[in-house]
Scaffold this motif. Structure first.
Motif, PDB file in Angstrom:
ATOM      1  N   VAL A  75       5.523  -9.619  58.416  1.00 61.02           N
ATOM      2  CA  VAL A  75       4.320  -9.421  59.218  1.00 61.02           C
ATOM      3  C   VAL A  75       4.234 -10.433  60.356  1.00 61.02           C
ATOM      4  CG1 VAL A  75       1.788  -9.564  59.176  1.00 61.02           C
ATOM      5  CG2 VAL A  75       2.997  -8.282  57.403  1.00 61.02           C
ATOM      6  N   TRP A  76       4.693 -11.671  60.119  1.00 62.06           N
ATOM      7  CA  TRP A  76       4.632 -12.697  61.170  1.00 62.06           C
ATOM      8  C   TRP A  76       5.277 -12.200  62.455  1.00 62.06           C
ATOM      9  CZ3 TRP A  76       1.373 -16.449  60.820  1.00 62.06           C
ATOM     10  CH2 TRP A  76       1.135 -17.142  59.626  1.00 62.06           C
ATOM     11  N   ASN A  77       6.527 -11.743  62.347  1.00 61.11           N
ATOM     12  CA  ASN A  77       7.244 -11.300  63.542  1.00 61.11           C
ATOM     13  C   ASN A  77       6.706  -9.981  64.079  1.00 61.11           C
ATOM     14  OD1 ASN A  77       9.021 -13.501  63.784  1.00 61.11           O
ATOM     15  ND2 ASN A  77      10.445 -12.621  62.294  1.00 61.11           N
ATOM     16  N   ALA A  78       6.252  -9.113  63.186  1.00 59.65           N
ATOM     17  CA  ALA A  78       5.700  -7.828  63.639  1.00 59.65           C
ATOM     18  C   ALA A  78       4.471  -8.045  64.514  1.00 59.65           C
ATOM     19  CB  ALA A  78       5.355  -6.958  62.435  1.00 59.65           C
ATOM     20  N   LEU A  79       3.585  -8.967  64.118  1.00 55.99           N
ATOM     21  CA  LEU A  79       2.374  -9.220  64.899  1.00 55.99           C
ATOM     22  C   LEU A  79       2.691  -9.790  66.281  1.00 55.99           C
ATOM     23  CD1 LEU A  79      -0.071 -10.667  62.209  1.00 55.99           C
ATOM     24  CD2 LEU A  79       0.002  -8.349  63.149  1.00 55.99           C
ATOM     25  N   LYS A  80       3.813 -10.457  66.403  1.00 57.49           N
ATOM     26  CA  LYS A  80       4.207 -10.990  67.712  1.00 57.49           C
ATOM     27  C   LYS A  80       4.572  -9.860  68.675  1.00 57.49           C
ATOM     28  CE  LYS A  80       5.963 -15.299  65.678  1.00 57.49           C
ATOM     29  NZ  LYS A  80       7.160 -16.134  65.404  1.00 57.49           N
ATOM     30  N   VAL A  81       4.868  -8.687  68.118  1.00 57.09           N
ATOM     31  CA  VAL A  81       5.186  -7.514  68.934  1.00 57.09           C
ATOM     32  C   VAL A  81       3.947  -6.635  69.108  1.00 57.09           C
ATOM     33  CG1 VAL A  81       6.647  -5.465  69.147  1.00 57.09           C
ATOM     34  CG2 VAL A  81       7.578  -7.577  68.142  1.00 57.09           C
ATOM     35  N   THR A  82       3.265  -6.326  68.002  1.00 57.65           N
ATOM     36  CA  THR A  82       2.125  -5.415  68.068  1.00 57.65           C
ATOM     37  C   THR A  82       0.966  -5.988  68.872  1.00 57.65           C
ATOM     38  OG1 THR A  82       1.200  -6.270  65.989  1.00 57.65           O
ATOM     39  CG2 THR A  82       2.679  -4.380  65.840  1.00 57.65           C
ATOM     40  N   ASP A  83       0.794  -7.317  68.835  1.00 54.90           N
ATOM     41  CA  ASP A  83      -0.363  -7.944  69.477  1.00 54.90           C
ATOM     42  C   ASP A  83       0.030  -8.836  70.657  1.00 54.90           C
ATOM     43  OD1 ASP A  83      -3.060  -7.633  67.554  1.00 54.90           O
ATOM     44  OD2 ASP A  83      -1.156  -7.293  66.547  1.00 54.90           O
ATOM     45  N   ASP A  85       0.423 -10.339  74.189  1.00 52.31           N
ATOM     46  CA  ASP A  85      -0.446 -10.394  75.364  1.00 52.31           C
ATOM     47  C   ASP A  85       0.207  -9.603  76.497  1.00 52.31           C
ATOM     48  OD1 ASP A  85      -1.925 -11.039  77.624  1.00 52.31           O
ATOM     49  OD2 ASP A  85      -1.950 -13.194  77.238  1.00 52.31           O
ATOM     50  N   PRO A  86      -0.441  -8.558  77.015  1.00 55.54           N
ATOM     51  CA  PRO A  86       0.147  -7.778  78.107  1.00 55.54           C
ATOM     52  C   PRO A  86       0.426  -8.600  79.355  1.00 55.54           C
ATOM     53  CG  PRO A  86      -1.749  -6.647  77.169  1.00 55.54           C
ATOM     54  CD  PRO A  86      -1.763  -8.035  76.603  1.00 55.54           C
ATOM     55  N   GLY A  87      -0.271  -9.720  79.500  1.00 55.77           N
ATOM     56  CA  GLY A  87      -0.082 -10.554  80.683  1.00 55.77           C
ATOM     57  C   GLY A  87       0.828 -11.746  80.476  1.00 55.77           C
ATOM     58  N   ASN A  88       1.272 -11.972  79.243  1.00 55.05           N
ATOM     59  CA  ASN A  88       2.129 -13.115  78.945  1.00 55.05           C
ATOM     60  C   ASN A  88       2.909 -12.810  77.676  1.00 55.05           C
ATOM     61  OD1 ASN A  88       3.346 -15.529  78.288  1.00 55.05           O
ATOM     62  ND2 ASN A  88       1.538 -16.789  78.636  1.00 55.05           N
ATOM     63  N   SER A  89       4.172 -12.444  77.814  1.00 60.89           N
ATOM     64  CA  SER A  89       4.976 -12.006  76.675  1.00 60.89           C
ATOM     65  C   SER A  89       5.283 -13.123  75.686  1.00 60.89           C
ATOM     66  CB  SER A  89       6.296 -11.386  77.170  1.00 60.89           C
ATOM     67  OG  SER A  89       7.053 -12.337  77.905  1.00 60.89           O
ATOM     68  N   ASP A  90       4.945 -14.355  76.019  1.00 60.32           N
ATOM     69  CA  ASP A  90       5.147 -15.475  75.096  1.00 60.32           C
ATOM     70  C   ASP A  90       3.964 -15.659  74.153  1.00 60.32           C
ATOM     71  OD1 ASP A  90       7.647 -16.189  76.165  1.00 60.32           O
ATOM     72  OD2 ASP A  90       6.722 -17.441  77.708  1.00 60.32           O
ATOM     73  N   ASN A  91       2.886 -14.904  74.377  1.00 58.42           N
ATOM     74  CA  ASN A  91       1.653 -15.095  73.622  1.00 58.42           C
ATOM     75  C   ASN A  91       1.216 -13.843  72.873  1.00 58.42           C
ATOM     76  OD1 ASN A  91       1.693 -17.570  74.910  1.00 58.42           O
ATOM     77  ND2 ASN A  91      -0.363 -17.400  75.764  1.00 58.42           N
ATOM     78  N   LYS A 103       3.033 -17.469  70.717  1.00 58.18           N
ATOM     79  CA  LYS A 103       3.610 -16.882  69.513  1.00 58.18           C
ATOM     80  C   LYS A 103       4.173 -17.943  68.584  1.00 58.18           C
ATOM     81  CE  LYS A 103       4.946 -12.472  71.684  1.00 58.18           C
ATOM     82  NZ  LYS A 103       6.086 -11.617  72.096  1.00 58.18           N
ATOM     83  N   ALA A 104       4.600 -19.056  69.160  1.00 58.37           N
ATOM     84  CA  ALA A 104       5.209 -20.128  68.363  1.00 58.37           C
ATOM     85  C   ALA A 104       4.193 -20.827  67.468  1.00 58.37           C
ATOM     86  CB  ALA A 104       5.873 -21.140  69.291  1.00 58.37           C
ATOM     87  N   LEU A 105       2.901 -20.690  67.778  1.00 57.83           N
ATOM     88  CA  LEU A 105       1.857 -21.391  67.008  1.00 57.83           C
ATOM     89  C   LEU A 105       1.364 -20.541  65.843  1.00 57.83           C
ATOM     90  CD1 LEU A 105      -0.219 -23.038  69.882  1.00 57.83           C
ATOM     91  CD2 LEU A 105       1.371 -24.165  68.287  1.00 57.83           C
ATOM     92  N   SER A 106       2.307 -19.999  65.075  1.00 58.66           N
ATOM     93  CA  SER A 106       1.950 -19.222  63.886  1.00 58.66           C
ATOM     94  C   SER A 106       2.093 -20.126  62.671  1.00 58.66           C
ATOM     95  CB  SER A 106       2.867 -17.997  63.744  1.00 58.66           C
ATOM     96  OG  SER A 106       4.226 -18.397  63.657  1.00 58.66           O
ATOM     97  N   GLY A 107       1.043 -20.215  61.885  1.00 57.31           N
ATOM     98  CA  GLY A 107       1.082 -21.107  60.732  1.00 57.31           C
ATOM     99  C   GLY A 107      -0.291 -21.306  60.140  1.00 57.31           C
ATOM    100  N   TRP A 113      -2.407 -19.764  64.696  1.00 56.08           N
ATOM    101  CA  TRP A 113      -2.935 -18.454  64.344  1.00 56.08           C
ATOM    102  C   TRP A 113      -2.264 -17.986  63.059  1.00 56.08           C
ATOM    103  CZ3 TRP A 113       0.508 -14.376  63.980  1.00 56.08           C
ATOM    104  CH2 TRP A 113       1.719 -14.476  64.694  1.00 56.08           C
ATOM    105  N   ASN A 114      -2.979 -17.218  62.258  1.00 56.67           N
ATOM    106  CA  ASN A 114      -2.396 -16.676  61.038  1.00 56.67           C
ATOM    107  C   ASN A 114      -2.741 -15.207  60.876  1.00 56.67           C
ATOM    108  OD1 ASN A 114      -5.078 -16.904  60.290  1.00 56.67           O
ATOM    109  ND2 ASN A 114      -4.734 -18.379  58.638  1.00 56.67           N
ATOM    110  N   ARG A 115      -2.438 -14.650  59.706  1.00 56.74           N
ATOM    111  CA  ARG A 115      -2.541 -13.205  59.481  1.00 56.74           C
ATOM    112  C   ARG A 115      -3.901 -12.869  58.863  1.00 56.74           C
ATOM    113  NH1 ARG A 115       2.862 -13.761  56.017  1.00 56.74           N
ATOM    114  NH2 ARG A 115       1.630 -15.630  55.529  1.00 56.74           N
TER     115      ARG A 115
END
Length: 267
Positions: A75-83, A85-91, A103-107, A113-115
């Motif tokens: 789910v961690w990696n999936a959310l980085k794709v599904t959610d 940011d349309p204006g910043n692909s790193d977020n 995206k790197a601040l998952s934890g 940010w978390n699930r």
């Protein structure tokens, strides 16, 4: 008084009464969502089109139960794709706050940010099992602190402002997301109620009008969720998310994003 004058008087009285009713009793009900047409109506949804009530709910359950299940770690990696940011692909865009965060601040630390399980996992005790516990249609990235504040509360209007999520409110037993997320939350909760009907290894999840559901497999408040569905129609972000989950991960769709009018048709 002549018959003609009596008729004119009654007509005038009726007109005045109608005006007064209009002034003193304004309608407060939301306008029902308009019927929509999608590219999936003749294929994916073909067995649901034209139905309503329990018949529609049953048909949609059969349709969306055909689903690929992923692990909770995935789910961690999936959310980085599904959610994303349309204006910043790193977020990713965080639920409840609308914040764009790396995206790197998952934890689990402050500032991460978390699930977030929008249908609280304790409402039915499904935990993080592959199925309801990992279903991307109700899992969203959220600020760690805001996620903790929401906890397993039901959804309702009112309360005190939530720190870190401007426009969101909470009290002792409920949580109100900001306006831009209200429809998203409603459609996620109602998706879960249709997808999980107790005919597999998990509880039958259902919406109700309570804000004290605890560990029973119910989520409220249905009357408020229906209002939110009308108030906040599906956004381009929500529609893209539905497409990505369908095409890349689970192979099923949230029917209430495609057809928000089906909420009223069922409930």
């Amino acid at each position: 008084m002549s018959v003609a004058r009596t008729a004119r008087w009654k007509a005038l009285a009726a007109a005045i009464s109608a005006v007064l009713v209009g002034l003193t009793l304004p309608t407060v009900a939301a306008t029902p969502a308009s019927a929509t047409t999608t590219a999936y109506d003749s294929t994916y949804y073909k067995n649901a089109i034209g139905k309503s009530g329990t018949s529609l709910k049953s048909s949609l359950h059969t349709i969306i139960s055909s689903q690929n299940k992923i692990s909770y770690d995935a789910v961690w990696n999936a959310l980085k794709v599904t959610d994303q940011d349309p204006g910043n692909s790193d977020n990713v865009i965080l639920l409840y706050s609308g914040t764009s965060r790396s995206k790197a601040l998952s934890g689990g630390d402050l500032g991460d940010w978390n699930r977030e399980h929008v249908w609280a996992q304790s409402h039915g005790n499904f935990g993080t099992s592959a199925g309801p516990g990992t279903d991307l249609h109700h899992l969203r990235p959220a600020d760690v602190q805001v996620n903790t504040i929401r906890g397993n509360k039901d959804f309702d209007n009112g309360g005190s402002p939530v720190s870190g999520a401007s426009g969101s409110y909470t009290d002792s037993n409920s949580f109100e997301p900001r306006d831009a997320d209200k429809g998203d939350v409603a459609r996620m909760i109602l998706y879960m109620a249709v997808r999980y009907e107790g005919d597999d290894a998990w509880a039958d999840l259902e919406p109700n009008d309570s804000v004290s559901n605890g560990s029973v497999p119910y989520h409220g408040r249905l009357s408020i969720l229906k209002q939110w569905n009308e108030q906040d129609p599906p956004s381009a972000f929500e529609e893209r998310r539905n497409d990505v989950i369908y095409g890349t991960y689970q192979g099923n769709r949230n029917p209430f994003i495609d057809h928000p009018e089906w909420v009223e048709a069922i409930w």
